[in-house]
Write a protein that holds these residues in place. Structure first.
Motif, short mmCIF file in Angstrom:
data_model
loop_
_atom_site.label_atom_id
_atom_site.label_comp_id
_atom_site.label_asym_id
_atom_site.label_seq_id
_atom_site.Cartn_x
_atom_site.Cartn_y
_atom_site.Cartn_z
N VAL A 120 0.84 -1.21 0.00
CA VAL A 120 0.00 0.00 0.00
C VAL A 120 0.87 1.25 0.00
N ASP A 121 1.97 1.22 0.74
CA ASP A 121 2.87 2.38 0.78
C ASP A 121 3.44 2.66 -0.60
N HIS A 122 3.87 1.63 -1.31
CA HIS A 122 4.41 1.82 -2.66
C HIS A 122 3.34 2.37 -3.60
N LEU A 123 2.17 1.76 -3.57
CA LEU A 123 1.12 2.17 -4.49
C LEU A 123 0.65 3.59 -4.21
N SER A 124 0.57 3.97 -2.95
CA SER A 124 0.12 5.33 -2.61
C SER A 124 1.11 6.36 -3.13
N GLN A 125 2.40 6.06 -3.06
CA GLN A 125 3.40 6.99 -3.59
C GLN A 125 3.27 7.12 -5.12
N ARG B 210 3.28 21.03 -8.05
CA ARG B 210 1.96 21.04 -7.41
C ARG B 210 2.04 20.56 -5.97
N MET B 211 2.82 19.51 -5.74
CA MET B 211 2.97 19.01 -4.37
C MET B 211 3.67 20.05 -3.49
N ALA B 212 4.60 20.78 -4.07
CA ALA B 212 5.29 21.83 -3.31
C ALA B 212 4.32 22.93 -2.92
N ARG B 213 3.38 23.27 -3.83
CA ARG B 213 2.37 24.28 -3.50
C ARG B 213 1.48 23.82 -2.35
N ILE B 214 1.14 22.55 -2.37
CA ILE B 214 0.32 21.99 -1.28
C ILE B 214 1.08 22.07 0.04
N GLU B 215 2.35 21.75 0.00
CA GLU B 215 3.15 21.82 1.23
C GLU B 215 3.23 23.24 1.76
N ARG B 216 3.34 24.22 0.85
CA ARG B 216 3.38 25.61 1.29
C ARG B 216 2.06 26.02 1.93
N LYS B 217 0.95 25.52 1.39
CA LYS B 217 -0.35 25.83 1.98
C LYS B 217 -0.45 25.28 3.41
N LYS B 218 0.16 24.15 3.64
CA LYS B 218 0.13 23.57 4.99
C LYS B 218 0.79 24.51 6.00
N LEU B 219 1.83 25.18 5.56
CA LEU B 219 2.54 26.09 6.46
C LEU B 219 1.74 27.36 6.73
N ILE B 220 0.89 27.73 5.77
CA ILE B 220 0.13 28.98 5.89
C ILE B 220 -1.17 28.78 6.67
N LEU B 221 -1.84 27.65 6.40
CA LEU B 221 -3.16 27.42 6.98
C LEU B 221 -3.09 26.51 8.18
N LYS C 213 -8.82 0.78 -2.52
CA LYS C 213 -9.29 1.73 -1.51
C LYS C 213 -8.19 2.08 -0.51
N ASN C 214 -7.50 1.07 -0.02
CA ASN C 214 -6.45 1.32 0.97
C ASN C 214 -5.33 2.18 0.39
N SER C 215 -5.01 1.96 -0.87
CA SER C 215 -3.91 2.70 -1.50
C SER C 215 -4.28 4.17 -1.69
N PHE C 216 -5.51 4.43 -2.14
CA PHE C 216 -5.94 5.82 -2.31
C PHE C 216 -6.15 6.51 -0.95
N ASP C 217 -6.64 5.77 0.03
CA ASP C 217 -6.78 6.34 1.38
C ASP C 217 -5.42 6.76 1.93
N GLU C 218 -4.41 5.91 1.69
CA GLU C 218 -3.08 6.22 2.18
C GLU C 218 -2.46 7.39 1.42
N ALA C 219 -2.72 7.47 0.12
CA ALA C 219 -2.22 8.61 -0.66
C ALA C 219 -2.83 9.90 -0.14
N LEU C 220 -4.12 9.88 0.17
CA LEU C 220 -4.78 11.06 0.71
C LEU C 220 -4.22 11.43 2.08
N ARG C 221 -3.97 10.40 2.89
CA ARG C 221 -3.42 10.66 4.22
C ARG C 221 -2.04 11.30 4.10
N MET C 222 -1.24 10.84 3.15
CA MET C 222 0.11 11.39 2.95
C MET C 222 0.05 12.85 2.55
N VAL C 223 -0.93 13.20 1.71
CA VAL C 223 -1.07 14.59 1.28
C VAL C 223 -1.56 15.48 2.42
#
Length: 276
Positions: free
Chosen positions: A54-59, A70-81, A264-274
């Motif tokens: 699941v870890d491999h597939l989520s990545q 795009r992922m960098a923009r998401i990370e920046r939003k985490k710092l702001i919000l 389902k588990n792979s997409f759930d884990e991808a979402l959790r990682m984000v």
């Protein structure tokens, strides 16, 4: 070459199954006996640790749906919000499907096939098409997968089609065979050329434009690969029913118990990682 070491018809088309690494750890591989109308590579789970899988597939899910910027923009939003504000901001902006189980299943099949063939064939993905989906809750139109020999675009191309069925069926196999007939040509090359041009790679974009002409004149060979992800006994459906007059078609099957749960588990884990 010693007969013992001769490549199977499947390996001649898509390369040998990896002898080490993640896919070696995950899959037991059998290139079943071929006939004039059947080339089948059967993949089954060796028993890899589920959390590792699941870890491999989520990545991979994140990699195929969002580029580094795009992922960098998401990370920046985490710092702001703050945590609540970030979750609110992310609604509708997550770079992969979070609601449509049907889309998740289709996308994961494309992703697994892309990563597998990249390793076995040595060909490359030039454009990660899922990053350009205007509606992440729906399957994206066009070819499921196109792989190229980047150093010599005109030399060879792989056209792939992936299908997921919780319950195996002959119809799904027939649909794959029909969509990958020997007359089928890629329909997404202009899309890829346009994206390459946007990325500033005019040379490669021009090569893709030239490839369109070569494919129509049959100067560039096409290898066709269908990926069928389903229940554990899906290989029986293929062995008993695969019938194609396309000599360049290989069907790769992957059967496991409860395949929907893996998606389902792979997409759930991808979402959790984000979101974490």
């Amino acid at each position: 070459m010693n007969a013992k070491n001769q490549l199977t018809a499947q390996s001649n088309l898509i390369g040998e199954h990896p002898k080490s690494g993640f896919f070696f750890d995950w899959f037991e591989c059998e290139d079943t006996p071929t006939t004039a109308n059947k080339k089948h590579r059967k993949l089954t789970n060796k028993g890899i640790n589920r959390s590792t899988l699941v870890d491999h597939l989520s990545q991979w899910i994140i990699k195929h749906h969002a580029n580094e910027n795009r992922m960098a923009r998401i990370e920046r939003k985490k710092l702001i919000l703050d945590k609540h504000g970030f979750a609110e901001y992310m609604e509708g902006r997550v770079p992969f499907p979070i609601k449509s189980a049907t889309t998740q299943k289709g996308n994961l099949g494309e992703i697994i096939l892309a990563e597998y063939l990249t390793e076995t064939s040595g060909l490359e993905i030039l454009v990660y098409k899922l990053r350009y989906n205007p509606n992440v809750e729906q399957s994206m139109k066009g070819d499921d997968l196109l792989l190229f020999e980047k150093q010599n675009i005109q030399n060879k191309i792989i056209l792939g089609e992936a299908k997921f069925r919780e319950i195996k069926s002959k119809k799904a196999l027939d649909d794959i065979v029909e969509s990958l007939s020997k007359e089928k040509l890629p329909i997404s090359l202009t899309f890829i050329s346009d994206r390459l041009e946007e990325m500033g790679d005019d040379v490669l974009a021009n090569e893709i434009d030239n490839l369109i002409t070569n494919l129509h004149s049959k100067k560039t060979p096409v290898t066709y690969v269908g990926f069928y992800h389903s229940e554990a006994a899906v290989y029986k459906t293929i062995e008993n029913n695969l019938n194609s007059n396309n000599n360049n078609l290989v069907i790769v099957s992957y059967g496991e118990n409860n395949p929907s749960e893996l998606v389902k588990n792979s997409f759930d884990e991808a979402l959790r990682m984000v979101m974490k």
